[in-house]
Write an enzyme that holds these catalytic residues in place. Structure first.
Site, PDB file in Angstrom:
ATOM      1  N   LYS A  35       8.540 -43.155  14.445  1.00  0.00           N
ATOM      2  CA  LYS A  35       9.823 -43.716  14.903  1.00  0.00           C
ATOM      3  C   LYS A  35      10.918 -42.653  15.002  1.00  0.00           C
ATOM      4  O   LYS A  35      11.859 -42.783  15.767  1.00  0.00           O
ATOM      5  CB  LYS A  35      10.261 -44.881  14.026  1.00  0.00           C
ATOM      6  CG  LYS A  35      10.664 -44.509  12.615  1.00  0.00           C
ATOM      7  CD  LYS A  35      11.212 -45.739  11.895  1.00  0.00           C
ATOM      8  CE  LYS A  35      11.412 -45.528  10.411  1.00  0.00           C
ATOM      9  NZ  LYS A  35      11.970 -44.270   9.941  1.00  0.00           N
ATOM     10  N   MET A 319       4.112 -42.103  -6.044  1.00  0.00           N
ATOM     11  CA  MET A 319       4.541 -41.707  -4.694  1.00  0.00           C
ATOM     12  C   MET A 319       4.557 -40.197  -4.557  1.00  0.00           C
ATOM     13  O   MET A 319       5.518 -39.538  -4.961  1.00  0.00           O
ATOM     14  CB  MET A 319       5.922 -42.282  -4.408  1.00  0.00           C
ATOM     15  CG  MET A 319       5.916 -43.783  -4.234  1.00  0.00           C
ATOM     16  SD  MET A 319       7.540 -44.388  -3.799  1.00  0.00           S
ATOM     17  CE  MET A 319       7.196 -46.098  -3.415  1.00  0.00           C
ATOM     18  N   ALA A 321       3.343 -36.837  -1.869  1.00  0.00           N
ATOM     19  CA  ALA A 321       2.880 -36.433  -0.542  1.00  0.00           C
ATOM     20  C   ALA A 321       1.385 -36.105  -0.543  1.00  0.00           C
ATOM     21  O   ALA A 321       0.639 -36.538   0.346  1.00  0.00           O
ATOM     22  CB  ALA A 321       3.683 -35.210  -0.091  1.00  0.00           C
ATOM     23  N   HIS A 445      -4.331 -10.053 -17.434  1.00  0.00           N
ATOM     24  CA  HIS A 445      -3.228  -9.806 -18.370  1.00  0.00           C
ATOM     25  C   HIS A 445      -2.268  -8.803 -17.759  1.00  0.00           C
ATOM     26  O   HIS A 445      -2.709  -7.812 -17.202  1.00  0.00           O
ATOM     27  CB  HIS A 445      -3.774  -9.235 -19.682  1.00  0.00           C
ATOM     28  CG  HIS A 445      -2.683  -8.879 -20.657  1.00  0.00           C
ATOM     29  ND1 HIS A 445      -1.971  -9.838 -21.338  1.00  0.00           N
ATOM     30  CD2 HIS A 445      -2.176  -7.668 -21.033  1.00  0.00           C
ATOM     31  CE1 HIS A 445      -1.075  -9.241 -22.103  1.00  0.00           C
ATOM     32  NE2 HIS A 445      -1.174  -7.929 -21.936  1.00  0.00           N
TER      33      HIS A 445
HETATM   34  P1  NAI Z   1      11.743 -42.334 -10.438  1.00  0.00           P
HETATM   35  O1  NAI Z   1      10.989 -43.596 -10.527  1.00  0.00           O
HETATM   36  O2  NAI Z   1      11.085 -41.032 -10.695  1.00  0.00           O
HETATM   37  O3  NAI Z   1      13.004 -42.407 -11.435  1.00  0.00           O
HETATM   38  C1  NAI Z   1      13.989 -43.388 -11.366  1.00  0.00           C
HETATM   39  C2  NAI Z   1      14.724 -43.405 -12.684  1.00  0.00           C
HETATM   40  O4  NAI Z   1      15.839 -44.251 -12.574  1.00  0.00           O
HETATM   41  C3  NAI Z   1      13.885 -43.946 -13.845  1.00  0.00           C
HETATM   42  O5  NAI Z   1      13.986 -43.057 -14.926  1.00  0.00           O
HETATM   43  C4  NAI Z   1      14.511 -45.304 -14.141  1.00  0.00           C
HETATM   44  O6  NAI Z   1      14.403 -45.668 -15.486  1.00  0.00           O
HETATM   45  C5  NAI Z   1      15.953 -45.040 -13.748  1.00  0.00           C
HETATM   46  N1  NAI Z   1      16.722 -46.245 -13.378  1.00  0.00           N
HETATM   47  C6  NAI Z   1      16.296 -47.287 -12.635  1.00  0.00           C
HETATM   48  N2  NAI Z   1      17.315 -48.162 -12.452  1.00  0.00           N
HETATM   49  C7  NAI Z   1      18.393 -47.662 -13.099  1.00  0.00           C
HETATM   50  C8  NAI Z   1      19.736 -48.087 -13.260  1.00  0.00           C
HETATM   51  N3  NAI Z   1      20.179 -49.224 -12.709  1.00  0.00           N
HETATM   52  N4  NAI Z   1      20.588 -47.316 -13.990  1.00  0.00           N
HETATM   53  C9  NAI Z   1      20.153 -46.146 -14.552  1.00  0.00           C
HETATM   54  N5  NAI Z   1      18.899 -45.697 -14.421  1.00  0.00           N
HETATM   55  C10 NAI Z   1      18.015 -46.426 -13.688  1.00  0.00           C
HETATM   56  O7  NAI Z   1      12.421 -42.389  -8.987  1.00  0.00           O
HETATM   57  P2  NAI Z   1      13.131 -41.266  -8.123  1.00  0.00           P
HETATM   58  O8  NAI Z   1      13.600 -40.132  -8.972  1.00  0.00           O
HETATM   59  O9  NAI Z   1      14.124 -41.998  -7.308  1.00  0.00           O
HETATM   60  O10 NAI Z   1      11.959 -40.734  -7.212  1.00  0.00           O
HETATM   61  C11 NAI Z   1      11.289 -41.640  -6.319  1.00  0.00           C
HETATM   62  C12 NAI Z   1       9.876 -41.209  -6.030  1.00  0.00           C
HETATM   63  O11 NAI Z   1       9.856 -40.023  -5.284  1.00  0.00           O
HETATM   64  C13 NAI Z   1       9.102 -40.964  -7.307  1.00  0.00           C
HETATM   65  O12 NAI Z   1       8.028 -41.865  -7.328  1.00  0.00           O
HETATM   66  C14 NAI Z   1       8.624 -39.564  -7.219  1.00  0.00           C
HETATM   67  O13 NAI Z   1       7.264 -39.463  -7.554  1.00  0.00           O
HETATM   68  C15 NAI Z   1       8.866 -39.157  -5.764  1.00  0.00           C
HETATM   69  N6  NAI Z   1       9.369 -37.789  -5.770  1.00  0.00           N
HETATM   70  C16 NAI Z   1       8.535 -36.772  -6.116  1.00  0.00           C
HETATM   71  C17 NAI Z   1       9.009 -35.486  -6.215  1.00  0.00           C
HETATM   72  C18 NAI Z   1       8.103 -34.406  -6.651  1.00  0.00           C
HETATM   73  O14 NAI Z   1       6.882 -34.585  -6.603  1.00  0.00           O
HETATM   74  N7  NAI Z   1       8.611 -33.275  -7.131  1.00  0.00           N
HETATM   75  C19 NAI Z   1      10.394 -35.153  -5.926  1.00  0.00           C
HETATM   76  C20 NAI Z   1      11.184 -36.297  -5.619  1.00  0.00           C
HETATM   77  C21 NAI Z   1      10.672 -37.560  -5.546  1.00  0.00           C
END
Ligand code: NAI
Length: 466
Positions: A35, A319, A321, A445
């Site tokens: 899209k 989630m 990639a 090393h």
């Molecule tokens: P996440 O699920 O990693 O973290 C969200 C956080 O927000 C949790 O700790 C949760 O307890 C908290 N939370 C939820 N509602 C809340 C509220 N109302 N107030 C305060 N805290 C709250 O989700 P995130 O960081 O948004 O990432 C989304 C997805 O993207 C993840 O599943 C991640 O695997 C993927 N991702 C992966 C990356 C990587 O591999 N390096 C980088 C960025 C994202």
């Protein structure tokens, strides 16, 4: 007249485009529908790639500021050209999305730009930006439409002052203050970027620990390291409402039981992502979703309509990639009659903070809950010669093994280049190697990899350097 193909793939993120390339290589007449005007989905356009570029630029700054002097690097006027940093990010994204376009072309994947919707189980209608439509009929479909940020009911997103992971990547200037809601992966990575650039950063996390999916040892240590760098954490805290004013956002929050109004220039909402199926008209194809909105699939990633598959963020699971890519390849290999398997346990997970965090397999707690008689070994980077040379002595490697079988069940690294180091543990786990195999591996090393060997030796009760 409808275009006919063997496999139509909806979405060109790391799940969709990789599936498309492999499908074409296997001899399927393949169509990939996207899209957006560029390929690569969230990861390449507004996710992993731009964020990692910003993390790289700001980590260089951090090291110069904090270690330059030790290494005799004197400078008097270290400046950040934010516009240039953003240009670098755009240029990296462009190179990679153009690269995907080139790969699809080279592999003779037919690409169609537009929004796909099912009109029947075997046909999708694709509507382009010019409102022109084309119908695609396929023997098989792969839905790879990814995910979108979750927003909070009383905190409307404008992608200027109240932003998601998309808006935060394109701010016009470095904000003086940044409040982040959610101490997950996105929260801590983007908080790191702006903290290093000089913003005063505060993170609010609903739970009593950060990055909930991590082994507890790593979660605690990561929080300590980020606090040392100046990020302020409020755990057991929640954002309630936000009011946007010309230069500030007033956030009403519950900070550990106390209601407070917090003023901030920018508010980042990073509370997770949800599957994106908007506009697909799945009901017309007989494809069902579960209660959480994920498309339901079986062990072969088939939806409730057996010729329609779904992969990546749009189905339940972590989630990532690379998980989506692995599933995309698995589906098309399956359609070719092969017997592919996605080894979910061996899929690594990385957080690109400084120090980096990289994990694979089970955490110590998960292994115990699974009834495994756990053996654990640890090695601290402060005892690693290479880390001493580079000045990156924070963190440790933790190896989790099964005492009975001797096999590795998980590895957890918080430290320099963890994202790369985890590859060895991933392969060991995938090949069902023993902790002893890691302990016996002849590492060069001085390298950071020696810390993995040392942690494995520690798990076996024969540490050499601690
Ligand atoms: P996440 O699920 O990693 O973290 C969200 C956080 O927000 C949790 O700790 C949760 O307890 C908290 N939370 C939820 N509602 C809340 C509220 N109302 N107030 C305060 N805290 C709250 O989700 P995130 O960081 O948004 O990432 C989304 C997805 O993207 C993840 O599943 C991640 O695997 C993927 N991702 C992966 C990356 C990587 O591999 N390096 C980088 C960025 C994202």
């Amino acid at each position: 007249m409808a275009e006919r193909c063997d496999i139509a793939i909806i979405g060109s993120g790391p799940g969709g485009y990789v599936a498309a390339i492999r499908a074409a290589q296997l001899g399927f007449k393949t169509v990939c529908i996207e899209k957006n005007s560029t390929f690569g989905g969230t990861c390449l356009n507004v996710g992993c790639i731009p964020s990692k570029t910003l993390l790289q630029g700001t980590e260089m700054l951090y090291h110069l500021q904090h270690q330059g002097k030790e290494f005799g690097l004197a400078f008097s006027d270290l400046k950040v050209d934010f516009t240039q940093l953003m240009s670098k990010k755009k240029q990296v994204v462009k190179t990679l999305v153009d690269g995907v376009a080139g790969l699809l072309k080279k592999n003779k994947v037919d690409v169609i730009e537009g929004l796909a919707e099912f009109v029947s189980p075997n046909t999708v209608k694709v509507t382009g930006k010019d409102k022109k439509t084309v119908e695609v009929e396929a023997s098989y479909f792969i839905i790879a439409t990814g995910s979108e940020p979750i927003s909070l009911k009383d905190i409307p997103i404008d992608e200027r002052q109240v932003v998601t992971s998309t808006g935060i990547l394109s701010l016009p200037k470095v904000p003086s203050t940044l409040v982040v809601v959610g101490a997950g992966v996105i929260g801590v990575e983007l908080a790191s970027v702006y903290n290093r650039l000089g913003s005063k950063v505060m993170i609010l996390e609903m739970l009593d620990h950060i990055c909930p999916a991590l082994d507890a040892d790593l979660s605690r240590q990561l929080q300590k390291e980020l606090q040392k760098q100046g990020i302020e954490f409020h755990l057991s805290s929640q954002a309630i409402t936000a009011v946007v004013q010309p230069e500030e956002v007033i956030l009403m929050a519950n900070l550990g039981g106390v209601l407070k109004n917090i003023s901030t220039n920018v508010l980042l909402v990073a509370v997770g992502r949800r599957p994106f199926t908007s506009g697909l008209q799945l009901e017309k194809a007989g494809v069902e979703k579960n209660k959480k909105g994920y498309i339901t699939v079986d062990g072969n990633l088939r939806t409730t309509q057996p010729h329609i598959f779904a992969i990546g963020d749009v189905i339940d699971g972590v989630m990532l990639a690379h998980r989506a890519s692995a599933e995309g390849v698995a589906v098309v290999e399956y359609l070719k009659g092969n017997r592919p398997e996605v080894d979910y346990l061996a899929i690594p997970n990385v957080i690109y903070t400084y120090p980096e965090v990289a994990v694979v397999g089970l955490s110590e707690q998960e292994a115990k809950e699974a009834g495994i008689d756990v053996m654990v070994g640890k090695s601290y980077f402060r005892g690693n010669a290479r880390a001493r040379c580079t000045g990156e002595t924070e963190g440790f490697v933790k190896v989790v093994g099964d005492r009975k079988s001797g096999k590795l069940v998980g590895a957890h690294i918080l430290g320099p280049h963890a994202s790369e180091l985890i590859a060895e543990a991933m392969l060991a786990l995938q090949k069902k190697a023993k902790v002893e195999d890691l302990a016996d591996a002849p590492q060069a090393h001085p390298t950071f990899s020696e810390a993995i060997k040392e942690a494995a030796l520690d798990a076996l009760g024969r540490p050499l350097h601690q």
